[in-house]
Each structure stands twice: as structure tokens, then as C-alpha cells.
Design a protein around this motif. Structure first.
Motif, PDB file in Angstrom:
ATOM      1  N   ASP A 233      57.511 -42.947  60.346  1.00 37.91           N
ATOM      2  CA  ASP A 233      58.860 -43.074  59.792  1.00 37.91           C
ATOM      3  C   ASP A 233      59.098 -44.447  59.175  1.00 37.91           C
ATOM      4  OD1 ASP A 233      59.422 -40.507  60.583  1.00 37.91           O
ATOM      5  OD2 ASP A 233      60.428 -41.088  62.451  1.00 37.91           O
ATOM      6  N   ASN A 234      58.431 -45.486  59.701  1.00 31.44           N
ATOM      7  CA  ASN A 234      58.637 -46.834  59.158  1.00 31.44           C
ATOM      8  C   ASN A 234      57.790 -47.102  57.912  1.00 31.44           C
ATOM      9  OD1 ASN A 234      56.089 -47.059  60.220  1.00 31.44           O
ATOM     10  ND2 ASN A 234      56.516 -48.819  61.533  1.00 31.44           N
ATOM     11  N   GLY A 235      57.037 -46.076  57.459  1.00 29.62           N
ATOM     12  CA  GLY A 235      56.226 -46.214  56.245  1.00 29.62           C
ATOM     13  C   GLY A 235      54.769 -46.539  56.488  1.00 29.62           C
ATOM     14  N   ASP A 236      54.410 -46.900  57.738  1.00 28.79           N
ATOM     15  CA  ASP A 236      53.014 -47.209  58.046  1.00 28.79           C
ATOM     16  C   ASP A 236      52.136 -45.954  57.916  1.00 28.79           C
ATOM     17  OD1 ASP A 236      54.134 -49.607  58.669  1.00 28.79           O
ATOM     18  OD2 ASP A 236      53.368 -49.708  60.727  1.00 28.79           O
ATOM     19  N   ILE A 237      50.840 -46.183  57.667  1.00 31.59           N
ATOM     20  CA  ILE A 237      49.863 -45.098  57.612  1.00 31.59           C
ATOM     21  C   ILE A 237      48.727 -45.415  58.578  1.00 31.59           C
ATOM     22  CG2 ILE A 237      48.263 -43.770  56.176  1.00 31.59           C
ATOM     23  CD1 ILE A 237      49.878 -44.577  53.741  1.00 31.59           C
ATOM     24  N   ARG A 238      48.355 -44.426  59.392  1.00 32.33           N
ATOM     25  CA  ARG A 238      47.195 -44.567  60.263  1.00 32.33           C
ATOM     26  C   ARG A 238      46.084 -43.674  59.716  1.00 32.33           C
ATOM     27  NH1 ARG A 238      48.417 -42.997  66.079  1.00 32.33           N
ATOM     28  NH2 ARG A 238      49.265 -45.120  66.183  1.00 32.33           N
ATOM     29  N   ILE A 239      44.934 -44.297  59.410  1.00 32.78           N
ATOM     30  CA  ILE A 239      43.812 -43.585  58.797  1.00 32.78           C
ATOM     31  C   ILE A 239      42.595 -43.685  59.715  1.00 32.78           C
ATOM     32  CG2 ILE A 239      42.297 -43.417  56.780  1.00 32.78           C
ATOM     33  CD1 ILE A 239      44.474 -44.886  55.176  1.00 32.78           C
ATOM     34  N   SER A 240      41.966 -42.548  59.959  1.00 29.49           N
ATOM     35  CA  SER A 240      40.708 -42.516  60.710  1.00 29.49           C
ATOM     36  C   SER A 240      39.605 -42.018  59.775  1.00 29.49           C
ATOM     37  CB  SER A 240      40.811 -41.590  61.929  1.00 29.49           C
ATOM     38  OG  SER A 240      41.800 -42.041  62.826  1.00 29.49           O
ATOM     39  N   GLN A 241      38.507 -42.763  59.719  1.00 29.02           N
ATOM     40  CA  GLN A 241      37.405 -42.396  58.827  1.00 29.02           C
ATOM     41  C   GLN A 241      36.078 -42.409  59.578  1.00 29.02           C
ATOM     42  OE1 GLN A 241      37.768 -45.336  55.699  1.00 29.02           O
ATOM     43  NE2 GLN A 241      39.118 -44.024  54.491  1.00 29.02           N
ATOM     44  N   VAL A 242      35.171 -41.560  59.123  1.00 30.52           N
ATOM     45  CA  VAL A 242      33.820 -41.520  59.681  1.00 30.52           C
ATOM     46  C   VAL A 242      32.829 -41.926  58.595  1.00 30.52           C
ATOM     47  CG1 VAL A 242      32.027 -40.103  60.734  1.00 30.52           C
ATOM     48  CG2 VAL A 242      34.428 -39.711  61.324  1.00 30.52           C
ATOM     49  N   VAL A 243      31.965 -42.875  58.930  1.00 30.86           N
ATOM     50  CA  VAL A 243      30.866 -43.261  58.055  1.00 30.86           C
ATOM     51  C   VAL A 243      29.637 -42.483  58.512  1.00 30.86           C
ATOM     52  CG1 VAL A 243      29.438 -45.162  57.211  1.00 30.86           C
ATOM     53  CG2 VAL A 243      31.847 -45.574  57.808  1.00 30.86           C
ATOM     54  N   TYR A 244      29.119 -41.628  57.634  1.00 29.32           N
ATOM     55  CA  TYR A 244      27.944 -40.826  57.968  1.00 29.32           C
ATOM     56  C   TYR A 244      26.697 -41.469  57.375  1.00 29.32           C
ATOM     57  CZ  TYR A 244      30.885 -36.974  59.607  1.00 29.32           C
ATOM     58  OH  TYR A 244      31.779 -36.200  60.297  1.00 29.32           O
ATOM     59  N   VAL A 245      25.684 -41.625  58.210  1.00 32.04           N
ATOM     60  CA  VAL A 245      24.379 -42.119  57.769  1.00 32.04           C
ATOM     61  C   VAL A 245      23.322 -41.120  58.236  1.00 32.04           C
ATOM     62  CG1 VAL A 245      25.023 -44.560  57.757  1.00 32.04           C
ATOM     63  CG2 VAL A 245      24.176 -43.519  59.867  1.00 32.04           C
ATOM     64  N   THR A 246      22.101 -41.262  57.741  1.00 36.43           N
ATOM     65  CA  THR A 246      21.063 -40.270  58.055  1.00 36.43           C
ATOM     66  C   THR A 246      20.118 -40.702  59.167  1.00 36.43           C
ATOM     67  OG1 THR A 246      19.682 -41.171  56.279  1.00 36.43           O
ATOM     68  CG2 THR A 246      21.108 -39.297  55.728  1.00 36.43           C
ATOM     69  N   ARG A 247      20.168 -41.975  59.560  1.00 41.11           N
ATOM     70  CA  ARG A 247      19.228 -42.448  60.585  1.00 41.11           C
ATOM     71  C   ARG A 247      19.930 -43.383  61.567  1.00 41.11           C
ATOM     72  NH1 ARG A 247      14.143 -44.307  56.730  1.00 41.11           N
ATOM     73  NH2 ARG A 247      13.818 -42.292  55.675  1.00 41.11           N
ATOM     74  N   ASP A 248      19.385 -43.455  62.787  1.00 44.40           N
ATOM     75  CA  ASP A 248      19.915 -44.385  63.792  1.00 44.40           C
ATOM     76  C   ASP A 248      19.754 -45.836  63.341  1.00 44.40           C
ATOM     77  OD1 ASP A 248      20.801 -42.515  65.720  1.00 44.40           O
ATOM     78  OD2 ASP A 248      18.756 -42.241  66.453  1.00 44.40           O
ATOM     79  N   THR A 249      18.667 -46.122  62.619  1.00 42.95           N
ATOM     80  CA  THR A 249      18.469 -47.488  62.133  1.00 42.95           C
ATOM     81  C   THR A 249      19.544 -47.879  61.128  1.00 42.95           C
ATOM     82  OG1 THR A 249      16.911 -46.595  60.495  1.00 42.95           O
ATOM     83  CG2 THR A 249      15.988 -47.505  62.525  1.00 42.95           C
TER      84      THR A 249
END
Length: 309
Positions: A233-249
Motif C-alpha cells: 500500500d505504501n508503494g514498495d515492491i518486494r521481488i524474489s528472483q532465482v538465478v539458474y545455473v547449470t553447474r555447482d561450480t
């Protein structure tokens, strides 16, 4: 009176302008400069732009809709083939095509030569404009030689020497386009500068920050997806993002020691998103390994890419 009729009565113009060229020629930088705002991400890494991005600007009575396209090169992998197909699709949808060339390379590279040769075959009567970018990093003799060589391959309607980054010569390009796009009604509201959804734009900004921070270490097997978006309501935005990679390294590289790298990348993305959305942004990043994301058909659909290209 409808907006469409009003535009027609005012003698307006409106047209799509595709910007094509080899990777890292400066296409996204040019469109951001002409539009006057971030509509396409930029990084030192080639092939940063993955899909077609539209940015709009009104100049005098003309609405110019730029189509930023992925760099055109000789693709090998599925994602690369889809990106190049998207670039040529941008040409197919355009009223005017601008070919951007990195003049600082001092010669016409093989990718650019192939682009111009193909364009000469399919051009028809479409206006084509040659842009020699980074002209300030090349001698006058070099610029004239490159312009002559490229115009011998394709009789360009106009040729400009510009610096997209320094905004040198870009006003001349914009004025020419305003006079030469077709007559017609505007397709978008006057104050709209992009057609990219906010969630996708937010993901692209984070991907840009990742590339800028890690371009010497990180391979291209990385993507960012916005999974959560909450407006308060106060205009703030909460964004959750996932960074996908192909290897554990790769995950370890993105996280950095003690998570320091991902925190710095997240902070840089958050600050830019606040400027874009003009409100306080709370950004949370997660890093996950998904070896098969490059073969996920749904992701290609989100990006507007042809999975089977």
C-alpha cells in the motif's frame, strides 16, 4: 473523437525500426540512448540481448518503435539459434532496418559481412540505414573505407557515423527516422517507452548485473527468473528472483565467498530497479542449479523465442 482518428487528423507517423548487427556492436546502448531510458540491458559480454525488445519514443509527430535484436552470428546451440532467428524476425516486422557496425574494429568483420549480404538478398524496397558506431575510435580514412565497402554490398538509404555511448550523432539519426517512418496512427500511448513486462524487465536488470560483475568468469549458461512480486500500500515492491545455473561450480562463482558476490549483485540490481520503478524495492536473490534449463521449452516461450529454430 477516438485517439486513433485524432492521430490521423494530426498527420502523424508511426513505424517499426529494427536494429540489427553483430554481437556487441552497440545496438542496446543505442536504443537506450534514443529512448532516453533503460529498455534493454547492456554488458561487456557478447550476446547479452536474448530476445526482441521494443522501445518507443515520440519525435515531433512521429512515434518510432525500435526493435532491439540479439546479435547475429553463426549459431551452434539451441539458444543461439533461437536468438539469431529472433533477430531476423525483427527485420521481417520492421518498416526500416538499421545495420549497426562497430567501427572501432577498423574493418568489416565476417558476421557483419554475412548480415549485409543476406539483407541485400531479402531487402526488397525496405529503407536500410548504416550506422558506423564508435566512430570516435577510428580514423576518418577507416570510416570512409568501411562505409564505401558496405555501401558497395548494399545501397544503404542513409549512412551515419555515431557514438551511441556518447550520444554523438544520435540526434541526427532520430530526426531522419522521424521524417521517414510511414504515415499512420501511433500504436502506443505517448508516454510508454517499452512493451516489456515489469517482471521480465526486473529479471533482465539482475542478469545484466551478473554479467557485468562476472563476465570474465561466468559462462552463458545462466538465466534469471522473477518468481515473486508483491506490491504494498505504501508503494514498495518486494521481488524474489532465482538465478539458474547449470553447474555447482557456477553456483559457487555467483554466490562468492560467504555469499558476498550475490549480495553485491543484488544491491546493484535493487538500486537500478528503484530508479526504473520510482519506488522502494526489496530484492531477494536465490541461486539454483538446473542442468536442463537451456532445454526448457516454456522458458523460450517466455522470452518470445522459437524453441525449434
Amino acid at each position: 473523437m477516438t485517439e486513433e482518428n485524432d492521430n490521423a487528423d494530426r498527420g502523424t507517423r508511426c513505424g517499426f525500426v529494427a536494429v540489427i548487427g553483430a554481437p556487441n556492436a552497440g545496438k542496446s546502448t543505442l536504443i537506450n540512448t534514443l529512448v532516453g531510458s533503460k529498455v534493454s540491458i547492456v554488458s561487456p559480454k557478447v550476446q547479452t540481448t536474448r530476445t526482441m525488445v521494443r522501445g518507443m519514443i515520440v519525435k515531433d509527430r512521429s512515434q518510432i518503435i525500435f526493435i532491439d535484436t540479439p546479435g547475429i552470428f553463426s549459431p551452434k546451440k539451441r539458444l543461439e539459434k533461437a536468438m539469431v532467428a529472433a533477430a531476423w524476425q525483427g527485420r521481417d516486422e520492421a518498416d526500416i532496418v538499421m545495420v549497426m557496425v562497430d567501427a572501432s574494429r577498423k574493418k568489416v568483420d565476417a558476421d557483419t559481412r554475412a548480415i549485409v549480404e543476406r539483407l541485400a538478398e531479402v531487402r526488397g524496397d525496405m529503407p536500410c540505414v548504416l550506422l558506423l558506431n564508435k566512430f570516435d575510435q577510428a580514423r576518418k580514412e577507416t570510416l570512409l573505407r568501411m562505409a564505401e565497402e558496405l555501401n558497395a554490398m548494399l545501397d544503404f538509404t542513409a549512412t551515419f557515423m555515431i557514438s551511441a555511448l556518447k550520444r554523438d550523432g544520435t540526434d541526427d539519426v532520430l530526426s531522419w527516422l522521424a521524417k521517414n517512418v510511414p504515415t499512420g496512427v501511433w500504436h502506443y500511448p505517448e508516454d510508454q517507452i517499452s512493451d516489456m513486462p515489469a517482471r521480465l524487465l526486473a529479471a533482465e536488470v539482475t542478469r545484466e548485473k551478473l554479467f557485468r560483475a562476472l563476465y570474465q568468469e561466468l559462462p552463458y549458461a545462466l538465466t534469471v527468473e522473477t518468481e515473486g512480486w508483491e506490491e504494498f500500500d505504501n508503494g514498495d515492491i518486494r521481488i524474489s528472483q532465482v538465478v539458474y545455473v547449470t553447474r555447482d561450480t557456477h553456483k559457487a562463482i555467483v554466490l562468492g565467498k560467504g555469499g558476498q558476490q550475490i549480495r553485491e549483485i543484488g544491491e546493484a540490481a535493487r538500486l537500478e530497479l528503484q530508479d526504473i520503478f520510482e519506488c522502494k524495492v526489496h530484492l531477494k536473490l536465490f541461486v539454483k542449479v538446473d542442468e536442463a534449463w537451456l532445454e526448457d521449452r516454456e522458458r523460450y516461450e517466455v522470452w518470445g523465442l522459437d524453441f525449434n529454430a
